[in-house]
Each structure stands twice: as C-alpha cells, then as structure tokens.
Enzyme design. Structure first.
Site, PDB file in Angstrom:
ATOM      1  N   SER A  84       0.822  -1.204   0.000  1.00 19.10           N
ATOM      2  CA  SER A  84       0.000   0.000   0.000  1.00 19.10           C
ATOM      3  C   SER A  84       0.863   1.263   0.000  1.00 19.10           C
ATOM      4  O   SER A  84       1.744   1.420  -0.843  1.00 19.10           O
ATOM      5  CB  SER A  84      -0.966  -0.059   1.189  1.00 19.10           C
ATOM      6  N   ASP A 214      -9.027  -6.248  -4.475  1.00 22.47           N
ATOM      7  CA  ASP A 214      -8.694  -5.045  -3.716  1.00 22.47           C
ATOM      8  C   ASP A 214      -9.749  -3.984  -3.985  1.00 22.47           C
ATOM      9  O   ASP A 214      -9.981  -3.607  -5.129  1.00 22.47           O
ATOM     10  CB  ASP A 214      -7.313  -4.538  -4.144  1.00 22.47           C
ATOM     11  N   HIS A 242      -7.310  -5.993  -0.122  1.00 17.77           N
ATOM     12  CA  HIS A 242      -6.148  -5.109   0.026  1.00 17.77           C
ATOM     13  C   HIS A 242      -5.140  -5.673   1.018  1.00 17.77           C
ATOM     14  O   HIS A 242      -3.936  -5.482   0.858  1.00 17.77           O
ATOM     15  CB  HIS A 242      -6.623  -3.718   0.476  1.00 17.77           C
TER      16      HIS A 242
END
Length: 265
Positions: A84, A214, A242
């Site tokens: 991320s 995601d 995610h």
C-alpha cells in the site's frame, strides 16, 4: 540452508498499520528457514511516537526503514517488500540503497514512476477513484510551531470491513480495528520532491503482486500504475483483498518464495 534462505526479507507495512499486520507471513516464511524482518515505520505499530506531533514529514516517517537498510552489510542484498502506502517508503529506500536490494516487491502498493513527483500517483488515485475516500474520517491537528494544521485520517470500522479487510477473518478485522493508527499522506512534502531517479530507483528489479479483489487500490488502478512504470514481472492473487498478508497469506508466501528463487541470486 541455501543462500536464498539466508537472504534477508524486509517487510514494509502500509499507512496506519505496522509490523504486526505481517504476522502470518513472517511465521510462514520463518518456518521455511527464511530470515525475515517486519519493520515499524515511525509513529506506526509499536513505535511510541505520534503523527503529527512527533512525526510530520515523510523522511521522519520512513527513517526506521532507512536505518535498517543502512545496517545491511556491504556486498549483501535484501528482498524488499512493501504494501500500500509503503510503496513510497520502498521507493525511497531503492533510491538510497539500490546496490543493497536484489528485488523490490510491491504488494497492492503505490508504485511511483521516474518522471513525475512522488505525489503524482496519489493524485491520480484521488482523481480516478474519488469515492474511495468518502467515508474516511479526517481531522485537522495543530502542532505548536507549525503555521498550518495537519490533516490526518483513520479509516473507521465500516471502511476497514468493506474496503480493506472484506476477505479477512473476523479476528483479523478485529485486530485491525484495535491496531490501526492515525495516518498522514505527506502530500505536500512529496509534491515538492523530484521524481525518484531512473539511475537508482529505476535500476532495481520490481515485481508487482496484484490483489484481485482489492477494493481501495482496484485492479484497474493497479494495472494503470504498472503501465505507467517499468516492471520486471507481474503476479496476481485473485481472491486477495487489500490486506493480502492477512486474507491470503499462504498464496502471498508462495509468490514471495518464487520471487526469491528467481531474483535472489
């Protein structure tokens, strides 16, 4: 133990998270004999500092990773894995220590290019997927000595459940609700920086692991970032949300061990 198993793997978390979110991956890789370190960036995980009172810029935030990379011995190489927002810290480490990195792995991670300022990727995400931030709680924090307040955010329980952890167990969602801390995207700081260099950042082999379900960095956006960059290989975990390290840790470990076999030589 093979030389591949001896190569250190460094895991870098995303915004608001910490080393704790890698616990399943760390356990699985260590059980196979790999040397693994999951780092807490500044004001994250168990680091006692706070955002923005103690940590208000990107360099401070990423310093624990930079210190860890600086400790890697001459002639040694590591496998660097980022998730991320951790993609930005990964890029900074790649720019500073390209000769110490065998391969950089971006797991549903922001992937800066070598043309635009680092914040370009964030701006594109906000522009292409503006609705993803509608329910994120934001507030202004005033820090003594700073003229402008800092805008910090923290996804509340509903957002974590539906956008970040939707394929995770209830136990891991509960852990996230307890452990996730306020975050700062350092946009102004990153906007004023030059692009990561083609000669250093761009010279490190990059492998991208796309998370197929995601809901925050969507598959389309992940592939847009890939087209906007130069990558060595793209892998995909189709049913990962995610938080792939929690929802699909076995599959993520399989990807990582394959990458280590192919690149850590």
């Amino acid at each position: 133990m093979s030389s591949q198993n001896e190569m250190k793997i460094i895991l870098v978390h995303g915004a608001g998270h910490g080393a704790w979110c890698w616990y399943k991956v760390v356990a699985m890789l260590r059980s196979q004999g790999y040397s693994v370190t999951a780092v807490d960036l500044a004001a994250c995980g168990s680091d006692p500092r706070r955002i923005p009172e103690d940590v208000s810029n990107f360099d401070e935030y990423s310093q624990p990773l930079m210190d860890l990379m600086a400790s890697v011995g001459e002639g040694e190489k590591v496998v660097l894995v980022g998730h991320s927002f951790g993609g930005f810290s990964l890029a900074a480490a790649m720019d500073a220590f390209p000769d110490k990195i065998a391969v950089a792995v971006f797991v549903a991670a922001f992937l800066p290019d070598t043309v635009h300022s680092p914040t370009y990727i964030l701006e594109q995400h906000f522009e292409q997927l503006p609705d993803k931030y509608n329910d994120v709680e934001v507030k202004a924090a005033v820090v003594p000595g700073k003229s402008e307040p800092f805008i910090i955010s923290r996804p509340h329980s509903k957002v974590l459940a539906t956008t970040f952890y939707q394929n995770c167990s209830f136990e891991d969602l509960t852990l996230g609700n307890i452990m996730v801390r306020p975050e700062l995207d350092f946009q102004e700081d990153l906007r004023n920086r030059a692009a990561f260099s083609k000669e250093r950042y761009g010279s490190v082999d990059k492998v991208i692991i796309v998370c197929g379900e995601d809901a925050i960095l969507t598959v389309d956006f992940q592939h847009w970032m890939i087209k906007n960059n130069t990558v060595k290989e793209v892998m995909e975990i189709k049913e990962a949300d995610h938080m792939a390290m929690l929802s699909k840790p076995k599959e993520l470990c399989q990807c990582l061990t394959k990458i280590i076999k192919n690149y850590a030589k």
